[in-house]
Design a protein around this motif. Structure first.
Motif, short mmCIF file in Angstrom:
data_model
loop_
_atom_site.label_atom_id
_atom_site.label_comp_id
_atom_site.label_asym_id
_atom_site.label_seq_id
_atom_site.Cartn_x
_atom_site.Cartn_y
_atom_site.Cartn_z
N MET A 6 0.67 -0.98 0.08
CA MET A 6 -0.03 0.21 -0.06
C MET A 6 0.90 1.22 0.01
O MET A 6 1.88 1.12 1.21
CB MET A 6 -1.02 0.14 1.66
CG MET A 6 -1.79 -1.00 1.39
SD MET A 6 -3.47 -0.89 2.66
CE MET A 6 -1.77 -1.41 4.37
N SER A 7 0.57 1.96 -1.09
CA SER A 7 2.03 3.23 -1.29
C SER A 7 0.96 4.21 -0.11
O SER A 7 -0.23 4.44 0.63
CB SER A 7 1.00 3.89 -2.28
OG SER A 7 0.13 4.60 -2.53
N PHE A 10 -2.02 6.57 -0.41
CA PHE A 10 -2.63 6.06 -0.99
C PHE A 10 -3.99 5.84 1.13
O PHE A 10 -4.60 5.78 0.97
CB PHE A 10 -3.12 4.58 -1.51
CG PHE A 10 -4.12 3.18 -0.91
CD1 PHE A 10 -4.96 3.33 -1.68
CD2 PHE A 10 -4.05 2.32 0.08
CE1 PHE A 10 -6.03 2.44 -0.88
CE2 PHE A 10 -4.97 1.28 0.17
CZ PHE A 10 -5.65 1.22 -0.61
N ASN A 13 -4.89 9.08 2.02
CA ASN A 13 -5.97 9.43 1.08
C ASN A 13 -7.18 8.90 1.58
O ASN A 13 -8.31 9.57 1.90
CB ASN A 13 -5.91 9.09 0.37
CG ASN A 13 -5.43 9.53 -1.54
OD1 ASN A 13 -5.53 11.28 -0.74
ND2 ASN A 13 -5.03 9.82 -2.16
N LEU A 50 -3.30 3.65 -7.36
CA LEU A 50 -3.95 3.86 -5.87
C LEU A 50 -4.78 5.08 -5.93
O LEU A 50 -3.67 6.20 -6.04
CB LEU A 50 -3.27 3.21 -4.81
CG LEU A 50 -2.61 1.47 -5.03
CD1 LEU A 50 -2.54 1.52 -3.59
CD2 LEU A 50 -3.58 1.08 -5.56
N SER A 51 -5.44 5.34 -5.21
CA SER A 51 -6.21 6.78 -4.93
C SER A 51 -7.02 6.07 -3.60
O SER A 51 -6.20 6.52 -2.50
CB SER A 51 -7.38 7.28 -5.94
OG SER A 51 -8.22 6.31 -6.55
N ILE A 52 -8.45 5.93 -3.72
CA ILE A 52 -8.63 5.16 -2.48
C ILE A 52 -9.39 4.12 -2.18
O ILE A 52 -10.14 3.69 -1.19
CB ILE A 52 -9.91 6.33 -2.35
CG1 ILE A 52 -11.01 6.40 -3.57
CG2 ILE A 52 -9.47 8.08 -2.48
CD1 ILE A 52 -12.67 7.09 -3.37
N ASN A 53 -9.23 3.46 -3.18
CA ASN A 53 -9.65 2.08 -3.68
C ASN A 53 -8.18 1.43 -3.96
O ASN A 53 -7.40 2.24 -4.60
CB ASN A 53 -9.85 1.78 -4.54
CG ASN A 53 -11.48 1.84 -4.48
OD1 ASN A 53 -11.88 2.46 -3.88
ND2 ASN A 53 -12.10 2.50 -5.50
N TRP A 54 -8.32 -0.12 -3.19
CA TRP A 54 -6.96 -0.63 -3.55
C TRP A 54 -7.43 -1.08 -4.91
O TRP A 54 -8.53 -2.37 -4.92
CB TRP A 54 -6.12 -1.47 -2.62
CG TRP A 54 -5.25 -2.23 -3.09
CD1 TRP A 54 -3.68 -1.86 -2.23
CD2 TRP A 54 -4.42 -3.18 -3.20
NE1 TRP A 54 -3.25 -3.01 -2.63
CE2 TRP A 54 -3.90 -4.31 -3.62
CE3 TRP A 54 -6.00 -4.66 -4.25
CZ2 TRP A 54 -3.23 -5.01 -4.31
CZ3 TRP A 54 -5.42 -5.42 -4.94
CH2 TRP A 54 -3.79 -5.97 -4.73
#
Length: 306
Positions: A6-7, A10, A13, A50-54
Motif C-alpha cells: 500500500m503506497s 493511498f 487518502n 491507487l487513489s482511495i481503493n486498492w
C-alpha cells in the motif's frame, strides 16, 4: 499472508476521507485480500495506481488475467459500481467476474491493452469524442425496475448543502451555484429517458480493449437523464500543456456530442454547465478544495444557457 503493498499516498487518502474507519480498514486489508485470493483462487501479478481503493492485477486459476478492486465496504460506492457494471452486462464496459459487497471486493475483467482514450487528445480530439459517443450508446439502456442505484435527482442536495455551508461568494460565486442548482433540478424534471448512467465518464475512464474497441471502467452508478453523462466529457482530460487546452475544444465537442447523441445543443450546454459547477461543489465537501478548470468551463458556458 500474501505480500500486500500500500503506497503512502493511498494510506493518507483513506485516512483523510474516512478517519478511524479508514484506519481500521487499512489494518484489516491484507487479511481481507489474503482471504479473497484463496477463495477466488487468484494470484497478485502487479500493482495498479491507487487513489482511495486498492487495485491490482491478478491471475485466475485458468490462467486468464483480471483486476481485483477493494474498497471500504461502508462507503458503498463499490456496490454501486458493481451494480452498474452488471446492468451494462459487458456492453461498452468491463464485466464483473465476482463481487463480495460485505468485504468491499470486486473481481473485474481487465481491459487489454488498456491504453486510455486521453491519448487521442488534443490532436485527434474529434476521433476521441466519436469513440466516447459510441461507448455512451452502448452503455445506456432503460433502468431496470427496482435497480439498487441512487437517483440522479438526489444530487441536487449537494448544491443546497454548499449554499448552507458557504453563505457568500467564497469559495464559489453564490449566484453560479444557485443557477446550477435550479437548472439541475429542471433538467432532471424534464428527463428524456431514465437510464443507468456511468456517472463519471471521461477520457481517463475509457480504455482500449480486445473484446470491444473501447471499454468504460470505474462507473459511479446512478439512474437518470442520459444528458448527465456528457458533463465530464467537456472538461477532461487534464491537459499535458497549458491548463485551458481542453476548453479550446469545448465548442466543437458540444456540436459533435449533440449531433452524435441526438440531443439539442442547448441541453448539452446546460448539462455541461451544471456538472462543471457540481464538480467544483464536490471539491469543497469534507476537505479543503480549490477552484479548477470546471469553474472556468461553467463561466464559459454561462452566456449560452437556455
Amino acid at each position: 499472508m500474501v505480500d500486500f503493498t500500500m503506497s503512502g499516498a493511498f494510506i493518507r487518502n483513506v485516512e483523510r476521507i474516512w478517519g478511524e474507519s479508514g484506519q481500521a480498514w487499512l489494518a484489516a486489508l491484507p487479511g481481507i485480500a489474503d482471504g479473497l485470493l484463496r477463495e477466488w483462487d487468484l494470484r497478485i501479478t502487479g500493482p495498479l495506481p491507487l487513489s482511495i481503493n486498492w487495485v491490482g492485477r491478478v491471475r485466475r486459476a485458468d490462467g486468464s488475467t483480471a483486476v481485483l478492486k477493494l474498497a471500504l465496504p461502508e462507503a458503498g460506492h463499490l456496490a454501486d459500481e458493481a451494480t452498474a457494471l452488471e446492468c451494462f452486462a459487458g456492453r461498452g464496459a468491463i464485466a464483473v467476474l465476482a463481487r463480495d459487497d460485505a468485504r468491499g471486493a470486486l473481481l473485474l475483467e481487465e481491459a487489454r491493452p488498456g491504453d486510455q482514450l486521453r491519448d487521442l487528445v488534443p490532436h485527434r480530439d474529434e476521433e476521441a469524442t466519436a469513440r466516447l459517443i459510441e461507448v455512451v450508446k452502448r452503455l445506456h439502456r432503460p433502468a431496470p425496475a427496482g435497480v439498487a442505484l441512487p437517483e440522479l435527482s438526489r444530487r441536487t442536495e449537494s448544491f443546497a448543502r454548499h449554499l448552507r455551508r458557504f453563505p457568500g461568494d467564497d469559495p464559489l460565486p453564490r449566484d453560479l451555484v444557485e443557477r446550477a442548482g435550479r437548472l439541475f433540478g429542471e433538467l432532471c424534471a424534464t428527463a428524456t429517458e431514465r437510464v443507468v448512467l456511468h456517472g463519471d465518464l471521461h477520457h481517463d475512464n475509457v480504455l482500449a480493449a480486445e473484446r470491444e474497441p473501447w471499454l468504460a471502467i470505474d462507473p459511479h452508478g446512478v439512474v437518470g437523464d442520459p444528458g448527465y453523462e456528457i458533463g465530464a466529457l467537456l472538461y477532461n482530460p487534464d491537459p499535458a500543456g497549458a491548463d485551458d487546452t481542453v476548453l479550446d475544444l469545448v465548442d466543437a465537442r458540444i456540436e459533435q456530442l449533440a449531433d452524435g447523441l441526438g440531443m439539442p445543443c442547448e441541453r448539452v450546454v446546460a448539462w455541461g454547465f451544471v456538472q462543471a459547477v457540481l464538480s467544483e461543489v464536490w471539491s469543497f465537501e469534507g476537505h479543503e478544495g480549490r477552484t479548477t478548470r470546471p469553474l472556468r468551463l461553467a463561466r464559459r458556458l454561462l452566456p449560452a444557457l437556455p
